[in-house]
Write a protein that holds these residues in place. Structure first.
Motif, PDB file in Angstrom:
ATOM      1  N   SER A  29       4.465  53.278  10.290  1.00  0.00           N
ATOM      2  CA  SER A  29       3.463  52.997   9.170  1.00  0.00           C
ATOM      3  C   SER A  29       4.168  52.738   7.920  1.00  0.00           C
ATOM      4  O   SER A  29       4.324  51.668   7.327  1.00  0.00           O
ATOM      5  N   ALA A  30       4.416  53.954   7.258  1.00  0.00           N
ATOM      6  CA  ALA A  30       4.886  54.131   5.967  1.00  0.00           C
ATOM      7  C   ALA A  30       6.191  53.399   5.645  1.00  0.00           C
ATOM      8  O   ALA A  30       6.419  52.620   4.710  1.00  0.00           O
TER       9      ALA A  30
ATOM     10  N   ALA B 181       5.805  49.615   6.017  1.00  0.00           N
ATOM     11  CA  ALA B 181       4.987  49.130   4.997  1.00  0.00           C
ATOM     12  C   ALA B 181       5.673  49.043   3.610  1.00  0.00           C
ATOM     13  O   ALA B 181       5.678  48.125   2.897  1.00  0.00           O
TER      14      ALA B 181
ATOM     15  N   THR C 152       8.677  57.949   1.166  1.00  0.00           N
ATOM     16  CA  THR C 152       7.697  58.189   2.491  1.00  0.00           C
ATOM     17  C   THR C 152       7.877  59.436   2.846  1.00  0.00           C
ATOM     18  O   THR C 152       8.998  59.949   3.149  1.00  0.00           O
TER      19      THR C 152
ATOM     20  N   VAL D 295       4.430  58.348  -0.382  1.00  0.00           N
ATOM     21  CA  VAL D 295       3.599  57.535   0.552  1.00  0.00           C
ATOM     22  C   VAL D 295       3.521  58.136   1.865  1.00  0.00           C
ATOM     23  O   VAL D 295       4.401  58.471   2.750  1.00  0.00           O
TER      24      VAL D 295
ATOM     25  N   THR E  32       2.847  58.895   5.871  1.00  0.00           N
ATOM     26  CA  THR E  32       2.588  58.219   7.086  1.00  0.00           C
ATOM     27  C   THR E  32       1.084  58.335   7.526  1.00  0.00           C
ATOM     28  O   THR E  32       0.956  57.319   8.556  1.00  0.00           O
TER      29      THR E  32
ATOM     30  N   CYS F 262      -0.752  55.606   4.419  1.00  0.00           N
ATOM     31  CA  CYS F 262      -0.713  54.557   5.285  1.00  0.00           C
ATOM     32  C   CYS F 262      -1.366  54.846   6.681  1.00  0.00           C
ATOM     33  O   CYS F 262      -1.114  54.020   7.573  1.00  0.00           O
TER      34      CYS F 262
ATOM     35  N   VAL G 272      -2.828  51.936   8.989  1.00  0.00           N
ATOM     36  CA  VAL G 272      -1.906  51.077   9.550  1.00  0.00           C
ATOM     37  C   VAL G 272      -2.072  51.550  11.017  1.00  0.00           C
ATOM     38  O   VAL G 272      -2.260  51.027  12.098  1.00  0.00           O
TER      39      VAL G 272
ATOM     40  N   ILE H  48       0.607  45.609   8.414  1.00  0.00           N
ATOM     41  CA  ILE H  48       1.997  46.080   7.477  1.00  0.00           C
ATOM     42  C   ILE H  48       2.074  45.103   6.178  1.00  0.00           C
ATOM     43  O   ILE H  48       2.319  45.709   5.357  1.00  0.00           O
TER      44      ILE H  48
ATOM     45  N   MET I  85      -0.837  46.443   3.735  1.00  0.00           N
ATOM     46  CA  MET I  85      -0.122  47.719   3.112  1.00  0.00           C
ATOM     47  C   MET I  85       0.891  47.564   2.232  1.00  0.00           C
ATOM     48  O   MET I  85       0.966  48.146   1.169  1.00  0.00           O
TER      49      MET I  85
ATOM     50  N   ILE J  64       1.180  48.556  -1.908  1.00  0.00           N
ATOM     51  CA  ILE J  64       1.795  49.482  -2.192  1.00  0.00           C
ATOM     52  C   ILE J  64       2.774  48.642  -3.398  1.00  0.00           C
ATOM     53  O   ILE J  64       2.948  49.496  -4.584  1.00  0.00           O
TER      54      ILE J  64
END
Length: 551
Positions: free
Chosen positions: A327-328, A331, A466, A483, A485, A501, A504, A511, A514, A518
């Motif tokens: 995810s993070a 992204a 992240t 950020v 996850t 995130c 996601v 993605i 997101m 960001i």
């Protein structure tokens, strides 16, 4: 990356992978269907962890993110949980090979004419903040900096300890009154409102460190370059330097490194050497007075609209988990690609966490010179680690492993995602300044603070950080945006997390969606509209790297 759309139970990071990532807790014996195949789980598989999609023999290769991440230590049946017992780190060899790397940049039409409110410096650089910094040339001056910090932060409205001071005061009062402290009705109140005297000064920062003398001369030389890069940073408006006088890192060395970085350096620089002063009291008083005058003048500088190509974004991960690469990090990687497509700079650091994806990075290098520099830095770093009985393979922390990052190659393959997919325009050694728009690789340890310290020294004016487990890491001069996850973390540690995130993982956002969110957040931070949690907390972490073994 392929997600099971029907039940969102698992995700496959690359078509060639022979392991799936669980998006939710899965029980032993459960049948999981993915891409037309059924898998019966041989073990409980918690969210963030992986299970094998094929039967494996001893020595068989395990692939994730399309790269080799480990080898089976014994025969493993399909559906088994991936563990540190049954899988050990392995990574493919790498070498320079001339590759015509083609990059498809993302659509940036919605950002093309956007600006942020930044601080334009006389040398043409642009800051996202306006900080005055205090630099000690040697650790002997740390105490004096602490005294000055207490005085200036309290009087000028930069302290964040007000609520704790009041809490301690209330406890003391209750104690003096003979109250039972365990049952006393005393609560921690929110932070008092900021009462800053200088509205255009975002902070007064103090770069305390443990170097400048002792150790070896190379340590002091590296530290001098690092401190000079912070003085020259576009987020810095003025500098007060405190020196003892007899240390390895002499004032003249610092000034020389500063002139190498910027021959036309013209920011206020106030220098005080304690061994040339009548007393410590005079040193501190003169430093405070001069700085106060400098602050009053610097307060006249205001934010103005600046194109997004002035963004220089460091990307970092720490306290990573099994969702970091799901995810993070992807992204943030999409955000990185947006920044590059808009003409900005992106700094991907922490070389120990590129172990296993070296070939991809090499193939993306625009020049053979950069590719060979990356190879040299990676080999020297790993060789140094092996000389002391370690290596990149020992990188995952207990927290990483507990939450699904079993080998360094798995951690690295997921970590590299935050750098996006654009070509590598340059490879920088520690403290080297990024000058080329695009994706730059910066040699730092994986250690959170050593890496962010290094990214700021290379010119990052924002850092996207992240995390899956949570960490308060910040930086004195570069706003660090945290950020998460997953939503559990973002909710539990909302006092340090800026962006969640988790959508996601739940399949609520893609993605790219997101990544665009960001970037929007970055623009607000760069404009001073939003203060990241690390900035609000004065989380001013600063650890110079001595170039020793640090993973």
């Amino acid at each position: 990356m392929s997600i099971n759309e029907t039940k969102s139970l698992v995700v496959k990071m690359h078509p060639s992978d022979n392991a799936l990532v669980a998006l939710v807790d899965l029980e032993k014996g459960k049948e999981v269907t993915f891409e037309g195949q059924n898998y019966i789980l041989k073990d409980n598989v918690k969210a963030k962890h992986k299970f094998y999609t094929t039967d494996l023999k001893t020595g068989d290769e395990v692939m994730m993110y399309g790269v080799l991440v480990g080898k089976a230590q014994y025969d493993i049946p399909q559906g088994s949980l991936m563990t540190t017992d049954n899988l050990k780190h392995a990574a493919d060899p790498y070498a320079y090979r001339k590759v015509d790397y083609q990059w498809k940049s993302p659509d940036v039409s919605k950002f093309e004419n956007r600006t942020f409110m930044g601080y334009k410096r006389k040398d043409g650089s642009v800051g996202t903040a306006n900080y005055w910094i205090f630099i000690p040339t040697v650790f002997c001056e740390n105490r004096n900096l602490d005294v000055i910090k207490e005085a200036l932060h309290n009087q000028l409205g930069y302290a964040v300890s007000g609520k704790y001071n009041q809490f301690a005061h209330d406890l003391l009062t209750a104690f003096k009154n003979g109250e039972d402290l365990a049952s006393a009705n005393i609560h921690l109140n929110p932070n008092p409102k900021s009462n800053r005297v200088f509205k255009n000064i975002d902070g007064i920062k103090f770069l305390n460190h443990q170097g400048g003398c002792g150790g070896n001369r190379q340590d002091s030389e590296t530290l001098s370059k690092l401190l000079a890069s912070y003085a020259n940073h576009p987020n810095v408006v003025g500098v007060t330097l405190l020196s003892l006088g007899c240390q390895h890192l002499q004032i003249k060395n610092f000034v020389a490194d500063l002139k190498v970085q910027n021959p036309n350096f013209d920011k206020p620089l106030y220098v005080f050497e304690q061994q040339q002063m009548v007393s410590e009291e005079e040193l501190i008083a003169q430093a405070i007075k001069s700085t106060f005058i400098g602050l009053s003048e610097a307060n006249n500088i205001e934010r103005t609209p600046q194109p997004l190509h002035y963004l220089n974004v460091g990307v970092k991960c720490g306290g990573s988990d099994g969702f970091s690469g799901v995810s993070a990090n992807p992204a943030v990687g999409y955000t990185a690609d947006l920044v590059v497509a808009l003409g900005g700079k992106v700094l991907l650091a922490e070389f120990p966490e590129l172990c296993g994806v070296e070939q991809n990075m090499i193939d993306r290098c625009q020049s053979e010179e950069s590719a060979n520099k990356f190879i040299r830095l990676m080999e020297e770093y790993d060789e140094q680690a092996h000389r002391v009985g370690s290596g990149f393979f020992m990188n995952p922390s207990p927290g990483n492993i507990k939450d699904g990052l079993i080998t360094d190659a798995i951690k690295s393959a997921g970590a590299a995602k935050k750098g996006g997919t654009s070509p590598v325009v340059d490879v920088l050694d520690y403290t080297e300044l990024a000058t080329k728009p695009g994706l730059n690789l910066v040699c730092t340890p994986g250690n959170d603070v050593e890496a962010t310290t290094g990214q700021a020294s290379s010119g990052a004016n924002l850092i996207l950080f992240t995390t899956g487990l949570g960490t308060p890491t910040g930086n004195p001069i570069c706003p660090v945006i945290k950020v998460a996850t997953n939503t559990v973390l973002a909710t539990k540690m909302k006092d340090i997390i800026d962006i969640d995130c988790g959508s996601v993982i739940r399949g609520e956002k893609t993605i790219p969606e997101m990544g665009e969110d960001i970037l929007e957040f970055c623009i607000k931070v760069a404009s001073g509209e939003i203060l990241p949690k690390s900035v609000q907390l004065n989380q001013d972490d600063f650890i110079p790297w001595k170039r020793g073994v640090s993973l």
